[in-house]
Design a protein around this motif. Structure first.
Motif, PDB file in Angstrom:
ATOM      1  N   GLU A 264     140.061  -3.687  79.275  1.00 45.63           N
ATOM      2  CA  GLU A 264     138.924  -2.827  80.041  1.00 45.63           C
ATOM      3  C   GLU A 264     137.597  -2.697  79.353  1.00 45.63           C
ATOM      4  OE1 GLU A 264     140.696   1.240  79.278  1.00 45.63           O
ATOM      5  OE2 GLU A 264     138.756   2.255  79.850  1.00 45.63           O
ATOM      6  N   PHE A 265     137.650  -3.105  78.135  1.00 44.07           N
ATOM      7  CA  PHE A 265     136.166  -3.064  77.430  1.00 44.07           C
ATOM      8  C   PHE A 265     135.661  -4.533  77.407  1.00 44.07           C
ATOM      9  CE2 PHE A 265     137.786   0.674  76.430  1.00 44.07           C
ATOM     10  CZ  PHE A 265     136.880   1.779  76.818  1.00 44.07           C
ATOM     11  N   ASP A 266     136.240  -5.467  77.977  1.00 44.87           N
ATOM     12  CA  ASP A 266     135.610  -6.814  77.739  1.00 44.87           C
ATOM     13  C   ASP A 266     134.240  -7.052  78.256  1.00 44.87           C
ATOM     14  OD1 ASP A 266     135.923  -9.668  77.396  1.00 44.87           O
ATOM     15  OD2 ASP A 266     136.666 -10.023  79.766  1.00 44.87           O
ATOM     16  N   CYS A 268     131.792  -5.205  77.129  1.00 47.01           N
ATOM     17  CA  CYS A 268     131.017  -4.027  76.829  1.00 47.01           C
ATOM     18  C   CYS A 268     130.788  -4.035  75.433  1.00 47.01           C
ATOM     19  CB  CYS A 268     132.124  -2.702  76.836  1.00 47.01           C
ATOM     20  SG  CYS A 268     132.312  -2.045  78.407  1.00 47.01           S
ATOM     21  N   GLY A 269     129.642  -3.285  75.011  1.00 48.86           N
ATOM     22  CA  GLY A 269     129.138  -3.198  73.451  1.00 48.86           C
ATOM     23  C   GLY A 269     130.045  -2.302  72.660  1.00 48.86           C
ATOM     24  N   TYR A 270     129.994  -2.310  71.592  1.00 49.44           N
ATOM     25  CA  TYR A 270     130.581  -1.211  70.818  1.00 49.44           C
ATOM     26  C   TYR A 270     130.248   0.319  70.991  1.00 49.44           C
ATOM     27  CZ  TYR A 270     132.332  -4.660  67.830  1.00 49.44           C
ATOM     28  OH  TYR A 270     133.047  -6.007  67.120  1.00 49.44           O
ATOM     29  N   ASP A 272     129.522   1.665  73.817  1.00 48.18           N
ATOM     30  CA  ASP A 272     130.309   2.499  74.950  1.00 48.18           C
ATOM     31  C   ASP A 272     131.718   2.558  74.693  1.00 48.18           C
ATOM     32  OD1 ASP A 272     127.998   2.269  76.494  1.00 48.18           O
ATOM     33  OD2 ASP A 272     128.689   0.412  77.777  1.00 48.18           O
ATOM     34  N   PHE A 273     132.179   1.636  73.828  1.00 48.38           N
ATOM     35  CA  PHE A 273     133.588   1.814  73.496  1.00 48.38           C
ATOM     36  C   PHE A 273     133.763   3.041  72.560  1.00 48.38           C
ATOM     37  CE2 PHE A 273     136.848   0.399  70.126  1.00 48.38           C
ATOM     38  CZ  PHE A 273     137.787   0.678  71.037  1.00 48.38           C
TER      39      PHE A 273
END
Ligand code: TRP
Length: 334
Positions: A264-266, A268-270, A272-273
């Motif tokens: 899902e967070f591939d 993405c920056g930290y 957004d996570f």
């Protein structure tokens, strides 16, 4: 075992505000046990006074802890929920067990060592004998299983040793309890120092998320969570303890697996996570908080529950204490 009933027993201290670590590591899972066991969940106010408490705060937190038990899904019809100091047998059995517990055993308890380092000005005897009171809690109810977080395992093991020692001298007195780690329970780490357990007594407010924190506070704390200099949302507790802790939290609150979260967070920056973790946590806690506030609005109803719980608990506690006193040779005149 009490007659035909298998017993599960656990306790939570009414000191400090409960954290999402307490929630995920213990309380959230407590309701699972009421299917299989007769369950007792205690608010251990007598343990809390091993460190100094402000009386008004202790009293308020005792109500709050009971309300939180229920808000987290414990039905007082299916579980015995009560306050330790309202059942005098705990303190009485604790004294007896003190006489069957060795100085060396208590000296080896890691919690005692930690707490005496943190409260160097108040290393009182109660802090030292804390585990014998906890053993009394457990043994009074002839407990089979003790759902606890990993940090309490050593205390439950000492409780077993005490019970076995007592049974050797006075056969058939106590059921030997076993610690069980909740099925989905896990160790949640500090947001500020992710190699340290999240603790309600942490002085850094950003390190800890409380069950009762409001949505904005939760999201702000997650935004500030310590991660690492990388940029990949990948589970690796050794190399990436901060991110891995956030992933565990996200997994617990969303029900998604670690692999699903990595996908899902591939890319993405930290940032957004972290926001996503904050949101999923706030969403999951919202119904617990709503239920908590409505329970707290009716003190009278909570007091009636405390009374009912203490009466239920006493019925069991009295029986075990009488058995112990008789075995020891205390005069019993009825
Ligand atoms: N010592 C436990 C803690 O701090 C609380 C506790 C007291 C407890 N008595 C207990 C837990 C009996 C399980 C069983 O978390």
């Amino acid at each position: 075992m009490f007659g035909e009933q298998k017993i599960a027993y656990s306790g939570v201290q009414p000191s400090g505000n409960l954290t999402i670590g307490n929630y995920l590591g213990a309380i959230r899972n407590f309701s699972e046990y009421s299917e299989k066991y007769k369950t007792f969940y205690c608010v251990v106010d007598q343990h809390a006074i091993t460190v100094r408490q402000v009386p008004a705060d202790l009293r308020r937190r005792t109500y709050e802890t009971l309300a939180l038990y229920m808000a987290c899904g414990l039905d007082p019809e299916k579980n015995t929920l009560y306050v330790q100091s309202m059942v005098h047998e705990h303190a009485e059995l604790a004294w007896i067990l003190n006489c069957f517990t060795m100085f060396g055993e208590l000296s080896r308890m890691t919690q005692f060592k930690d707490k005496s380092a943190r409260h160097a000005d108040n290393i009182n005897a109660g802090l030292f004998t804390y585990p014998t009171l906890m053993a009394a809690d457990i043994l009074l109810y002839q407990t089979d299983v003790v759902p606890v977080g990993i940090d309490q395992k050593q205390h439950v093991e000492l409780c077993r040793d005490i019970a076995e020692r007592f049974n050797q001298l006075y056969p058939g007195t106590f059921t030997i309890p076993e610690p069980i780690m909740a099925k989905h329970g896990m160790k949640i780490m500090s947001l500020a120092e992710p190699t340290k357990k999240m603790s309600k007594s942490d002085e850094n407010a950003n390190a800890v998320v409380y069950i009762l924190d409001d949505r904005d506070t939760i999201i702000r704390k997650f935004k500030r969570a310590v991660t690492d200099s990388g940029a990949e949302v990948r589970y690796d507790p050794e190399e990436k303890p901060g991110v891995s802790n956030l992933m565990s939290l996200y997994s617990c609150f969303s029900g998604k697996t670690i692999e699903e979260i990595e996908r899902e967070f591939d890319g993405c920056g930290y940032g957004d996570f972290k926001l996503a973790v904050g949101e999923v946590t706030a969403d999951a806690l919202a119904p617990v908080q709503a239920s908590f506030h409505s329970l707290m609005a009716d003190k009278g109803a909570l007091e009636a529950l405390m009374k009912k719980g203490a009466e239920e608990a006493s019925w069991y506690a009295r029986r075990t204490l009488a058995k112990v006193q008789k075995k020891l040779g205390f005069v019993q005149i009825r």
